[in-house]
Enzyme design. Structure first.
Site, PDB file in Angstrom:
ATOM      1  CE  LYS A 155      -3.699   2.337   2.553  1.00  0.00           C
ATOM      2  NZ  LYS A 155      -4.560   2.292   3.751  1.00  0.00           N
ATOM      3  CE  LYS A 166      -6.321   1.911  -0.934  1.00  0.00           C
ATOM      4  NZ  LYS A 166      -6.969   1.979   0.378  1.00  0.00           N
TER       5      LYS A 166
END
Length: 341
Positions: free
Chosen positions: A208, A265
């Protein structure tokens, strides 16, 4: 010197001509390598406490839904064949504090929403976010030290374990730690197993990145104003967008600690990470097409600069082609509707 004869019959001696397989729609269909299926899609949904559905201004087509509306949306998604939803709460600001205490409430909004969905739409899998940012006044994903300059890793992981167990007890199928604390996947796996939730899966937000693409989501869940109000930036726990090797290392560590899914992400700007992780990992690879990706397609299409449907579909195809097994996307419902014909 011989001049080029423009009148001479000109033919290339090519044993292979790739354009042969592009000549007609049926030939192109037979040669197509990658497909986005309804079963590949996960729909992120925002739940709020009460009131009519509220549009999110920066994310056309996305609404904050009360529990009743959320259940109805899950019913529609299940009927379309979408296999899972990911639930994110828009919390009442009065319930937030510096510690995110509401996250440990067994009757908090998210847990009531999970119970309602599983009672009404048991066939759809429910994913819940394991992070403190929706519950904290400062908007960060963990417990801060005394001067607010650092998220304390181990103290935060302890809170995340508590959250994950409560979510499993509510009936969630997959817990998804999105905090990027070190060691949290292994600790959550141990906590779930100790409490008898051996079948609850973990979808780790493994790579992320500290991205600029999250802004519209923070508006949707109500943490936009909170983020950045301390001396701390999320760069101290989310990943440097410049780092490829670190991303793969973190994801493989999560796999070793027991993650059932590893996630990248955002998705669109990190297709290289998705591809490399798919090649390196043995578990299911998820990719999150985040709010900024969704919003920019809508914005450019509204200005007439892009064809909305073609750009939407191409963006998802690229994520799938890169190696994602499942895609979290705010386009899930409309793409599923199209695919179902």
């Amino acid at each position: 010197m011989k001049s080029f004869d423009k009148t001479e019959d000109f033919k290339l001696d090519l044993p292979r001509r790739p354009r042969r397989m592009r000549r007609t729609a049926s030939l192109r269909a037979m040669a197509q390598e990658t497909y986005v299926r309804v079963e590949d899609l996960i729909a992120p949904l925002i739940v709020k406490e009460a009131g009519e559905k509220e549009p999110v201004g920066s994310m056309p087509g996305l609404y904050r839904l009360n529990i009743e509306g959320l259940v109805a949306e899950c019913r529609e998604l299940a009927d379309l064949g979408v296999p899972a939803v990911a639930i994110f709460p828009n919390m009442d600001p009065d319930l937030k504090d510096a510690l995110g205490s509401e996250a440990g409430n067994p009757d908090t909004l998210t847990l009531r929403a999970v119970k309602a969905i599983k009672a009404a739409v048991p066939e759809i899998s429910v994913i819940t976010d394991v992070a403190l940012d929706p519950y904290t006044t400062h908007g960060h994903d963990g417990v801060l030290n005394e001067d607010g300059s650092y998220v304390m890793n181990d103290e935060t992981v302890r809170r995340l374990c508590e959250m994950a167990v409560l979510q499993a007890e509510a009936g969630v199928d997959i817990v998804a730690p999105s905090d990027m604390m070190d060691g949290r996947v292994g600790a959550i796996r141990a906590a779930l197993d100790t409490c008898g939730h051996i079948d609850t899966a973990i979808m780790a937000y493994s790579a992320k990145f500290a991205s600029a693409y999250y802004g519209p989501y923070r508006e949707a869940v109500g943490s936009a104003k909170a983020a950045g109000t301390t001396l701390l930036g999320k760069e101290t726990y989310q990943m440097n967008p410049a780092n490829r090797r670190e991303a793969i290392m973190d994801a493989l560590m999560d796999e070793e600690e027991g993650a059932d899914f590893v996630m990248v992400k955002p998705a669109g700007a990190y297709l290289d990470i998705i591809r490399e992780l798919r090649d390196a990992s043995e578990v299911t690879v998820a990719a999150y097409q985040v709010s900024g990706e969704y919003a920019q397609i809508h914005a450019a299409a509204k200005l007439g600069w892009l064809d909305y449907e073609k750009t939407r579909d191409e963006s998802l195809l690229a994520i799938k082609r890169a190696g994602a097994d499942v895609i979290l996307t705010y386009f899930a419902k409309e793409v599923a509707t199209k695919l179902k014909g």
